[in-house]
Design a protein around this motif. Structure first.
Motif, PDB file in Angstrom:
ATOM      1  N   TRP A  86       0.367  -1.196   0.112  1.00  0.00           N
ATOM      2  CA  TRP A  86       0.206  -0.279  -0.271  1.00  0.00           C
ATOM      3  C   TRP A  86       0.606   1.374   0.369  1.00  0.00           C
ATOM      4  CZ3 TRP A  86       0.460  -3.865   3.296  1.00  0.00           C
ATOM      5  CH2 TRP A  86       0.547  -3.686   4.380  1.00  0.00           C
ATOM      6  N   ASP A 112      -0.071   7.181   0.333  1.00  0.00           N
ATOM      7  CA  ASP A 112      -0.901   7.720   0.479  1.00  0.00           C
ATOM      8  C   ASP A 112      -0.638   8.174   2.492  1.00  0.00           C
ATOM      9  OD1 ASP A 112      -3.619   8.479   2.748  1.00  0.00           O
ATOM     10  OD2 ASP A 112      -4.726   8.441   0.577  1.00  0.00           O
ATOM     11  N   THR A 125      -2.334   8.649   4.793  1.00  0.00           N
ATOM     12  CA  THR A 125      -3.024   8.898   6.198  1.00  0.00           C
ATOM     13  C   THR A 125      -3.405   7.047   5.918  1.00  0.00           C
ATOM     14  OG1 THR A 125      -3.958  10.561   5.774  1.00  0.00           O
ATOM     15  CG2 THR A 125      -5.200   8.722   6.531  1.00  0.00           C
ATOM     16  N   LEU A 126      -3.696   6.447   4.675  1.00  0.00           N
ATOM     17  CA  LEU A 126      -3.561   4.894   4.199  1.00  0.00           C
ATOM     18  C   LEU A 126      -2.109   3.707   4.830  1.00  0.00           C
ATOM     19  CD1 LEU A 126      -5.265   2.104   3.455  1.00  0.00           C
ATOM     20  CD2 LEU A 126      -3.620   2.739   1.514  1.00  0.00           C
ATOM     21  N   ASN A 127      -1.461   4.880   4.994  1.00  0.00           N
ATOM     22  CA  ASN A 127      -0.108   3.972   5.492  1.00  0.00           C
ATOM     23  C   ASN A 127      -0.419   4.246   7.371  1.00  0.00           C
ATOM     24  OD1 ASN A 127       1.353   3.628   2.748  1.00  0.00           O
ATOM     25  ND2 ASN A 127       2.381   5.461   3.175  1.00  0.00           N
ATOM     26  N   TYR A 181     -10.680   2.213   2.454  1.00  0.00           N
ATOM     27  CA  TYR A 181     -10.810   3.979   2.475  1.00  0.00           C
ATOM     28  C   TYR A 181     -10.388   4.762   1.220  1.00  0.00           C
ATOM     29  CZ  TYR A 181      -7.033   7.629   2.742  1.00  0.00           C
ATOM     30  OH  TYR A 181      -6.323   8.714   2.786  1.00  0.00           O
ATOM     31  N   ARG A 187     -12.534   7.486   0.392  1.00  0.00           N
ATOM     32  CA  ARG A 187     -12.291   8.983  -0.302  1.00  0.00           C
ATOM     33  C   ARG A 187     -13.190   9.177  -2.272  1.00  0.00           C
ATOM     34  NH1 ARG A 187     -10.414  11.818   3.698  1.00  0.00           N
ATOM     35  NH2 ARG A 187      -8.555  10.815   4.642  1.00  0.00           N
ATOM     36  N   GLN A 226      -9.550  14.247   0.837  1.00  0.00           N
ATOM     37  CA  GLN A 226      -7.838  14.238   0.577  1.00  0.00           C
ATOM     38  C   GLN A 226      -8.159  13.865  -0.994  1.00  0.00           C
ATOM     39  OE1 GLN A 226      -5.348  11.917   2.379  1.00  0.00           O
ATOM     40  NE2 GLN A 226      -6.008  13.285   4.584  1.00  0.00           N
ATOM     41  N   PRO A 251      -5.821   8.683  -3.744  1.00  0.00           N
ATOM     42  CA  PRO A 251      -4.629   7.789  -4.232  1.00  0.00           C
ATOM     43  C   PRO A 251      -4.699   6.853  -5.330  1.00  0.00           C
ATOM     44  CG  PRO A 251      -5.480   6.440  -2.470  1.00  0.00           C
ATOM     45  CD  PRO A 251      -6.625   7.901  -2.315  1.00  0.00           C
ATOM     46  N   THR A 289      -7.709   2.303  -8.243  1.00  0.00           N
ATOM     47  CA  THR A 289      -6.766   1.930  -7.624  1.00  0.00           C
ATOM     48  C   THR A 289      -7.659   0.510  -6.647  1.00  0.00           C
ATOM     49  OG1 THR A 289      -6.491   4.529  -7.264  1.00  0.00           O
ATOM     50  CG2 THR A 289      -5.714   3.245  -5.491  1.00  0.00           C
TER      51      THR A 289
END
Length: 489
Positions: A58, A63, A65-67, A190, A194, A278, A281, A463
């Motif tokens: 990922w 991103d 926030t995703l991490n 996620y 978004r 945001q 991604p 994605t």
């Protein structure tokens, strides 16, 4: 001593025999995997055959926030904690089976007081008192050790250890499979969040444009330059756009709660963090997919199915051993007597060794039935392994096909958005020059918003297809911590 040496060596020699089939590895469930399918037809501009990294895929989305969410999920997800607990159980079972191969010893301490009616015992040395009616009492003290050992003549216990080891390895693969599913599910939730946030924002812009268009059309209708049909058409379009916002809001809230539960938090705990919009991604320009052979070795669900097959194969030998004789050896050593002082006479002890050979030769087919059951379980595990391999290949091929098709869709919608942007820009120039009406400009801007929304949806889906590829390739897992890897050897 020399005379009894062959008898002592007999259990050792017999224990070298191990009944049941030896595991020769899994069957070749997909012999033509490397010659066909989307792996062999990988487009160099979309994918590359380089071997992908196993964990943290990922991070390629860029991103932060995703991490952070993925790290929280791997640290606190309840399902993952349950898989880790099952792995500890399996490893403890392996240690137990290894211990069963060794002798068992117990220490015992005994005190007994017995009263015998109608007996005349000489109690002068025992310290007991004779009661009325011709009865006598006796005290007994004893300290000792007893040991037992069942000789693994035909390898039944060794097969049990083999099965337990394979089961523990299967549990470890299931833990990795849980990590794969968790990381992919969280990333997909996620992306959906978004996407819904962007769609709500674009819907809000579209509603504002349509409200302006409806107001202008009503003014034109009042002045006689527009028809009632134009008013009703725009009013219906506005209501439809407003109606789209309600389910999108509900879906956004649902994805917020899903992300929270996946990370081990309560629903609502992450709303403040994730509410700000945001960008969605996007996947990297090239996606490493490797080759089918590497994927079949890497996917945790395939490894779990293979280890289950190995465990069930060993259990056949475990069942076979029940059809043969069993040799157990019991030994006892102890000191004692009728007074506590006798416990100190270490040169006066009792010793016993008792080998026992037992054989259930007349069981009316019970053990044979157990063997047949074990063989059936093993055949079922092999069929499940084949099914898992074929499903994995299909999953990977389908994910690659969807990803390639989505890339084409995104490119097409990107061109459509560029055209809509140009149209909106030209309409604005014409409006400023006085050669077109405001309603024409608002309509061009509405079409621009629609094109932006279509492209945004397609990018989110692209994605999502990238996430599906990572899951299909069996990525997103890592080995357990050193503490988890501790096991008996």
């Amino acid at each position: 001593m020399t005379r009894h040496l062959p008898l002592l060596l007999l259990p050792v020699l017999l224990s070298a025999c191990t009944v049941g089939p030896n595991y020769a590895g899994p069957p070749d469930a997909a012999p033509h995997a490397s010659k066909a399918g989307r792996f062999a037809r990988a487009d160099e501009d979309l994918t590359t055959t380089a071997q992908p990294g196993v964990a943290h895929w990922w991070e390629e989305l860029g991103d932060p926030t995703l991490n952070t969410l993925e790290q929280r999920a791997l640290a606190a997800n309840p399902d993952l904690a349950g898989a880790e607990a099952r792995l500890r159980q399996a490893r403890a079972s392996l240690r137990e089976q290894k211990a069963n191969l060794l002798p068992k010893a117990d220490a015992t301490a005994l005190y007994a007081h017995a009263r015998f009616p109608g007996l005349n015992l000489d109690n002068s040395d025992s310290g007991s008192d004779s009661g009325s009616g011709g009865s006598s009492a006796l005290d007994l003290y004893n300290l000792g050790f007893d040991a037992s050992w069942e000789v693994d003549l035909f390898g039944g216990q060794r097969r049990a250890i083999e099965a337990a080891r394979a089961t523990a390895e299967s549990a470890q693969a299931n833990l990795a499979d849980t990590q794969v599913s968790l990381t992919a599910e969280l990333a997909q939730a996620y992306l959906n969040l978004r996407d819904r946030q962007h769609r709500i924002a674009l819907n809000t812009q579209a509603i504002a444009r349509q409200e302006q268009m409806l107001a202008l059309t009503r003014q034109r209708f009042a002045s006689g330059t527009a028809s009632r049909l134009d008013v009703e058409r725009l009013s219906q379009q506005l209501d439809s756009t407003r109606a789209d916002t309600t389910p999108l809001t509900a879906e956004r809230d649902a994805y917020l709660d899903e992300i929270a539960t996946l990370t081990g938090d309560e629903p609502g705990d992450l709303d403040t963090t994730l509410t700000p919009i945001q960008p969605i991604p996007l996947p990297p320009a090239q996606v490493a997919i490797g080759d089918p052979a590497a994927m079949l070795q890497r996917r945790p669900d395939i490894r779990a199915a293979e280890r289950t097959l190995a465990a069930d194969t060993a259990k056949i030998g475990q069942a076979e051993a029940g059809r043969f004789p069993r040799l157990s050896i019991m030994g006892i050593i102890g000191v004692g007597g009728t007074s506590p002082a006798d416990l100190t006479h270490l040169d006066d002890f009792t010793a016993l060794i008792a080998p026992q050979l037992s054989w259930s030769f007349l069981d009316f087919g019970r053990n044979k039935a157990k063997v047949l059951q074990a063989q059936g379980v093993r055949d079922e595990a092999e069929a499940k392994y084949r099914s898992t391999v074929l499903a994995a290949l299909r999953d990977a091929n389908d994910s690659l096909s969807r990803f390639r098709a989505r890339r084409i869709t995104v490119a097409t919608l990107a061109r459509a958005k560029a055209s809509a942007d140009m149209s909106a820009s030209l309409a604005e120039e014409r409006y400023r020059a006085g050669t077109s009406t405001l309603i024409d400009l608002l309509d061009a801007q509405r079409q621009q918003i629609d094109a932006t929304q279509n492209l945004s949806n397609a990018q989110a889906a692209l994605t999502g297809d990238f996430v599906s590829i990572q899951k299909a390739l069996g990525l997103g897992w890592s080995d357990p911590s050193p503490a988890m890897q501790t096991s008996a050897r």
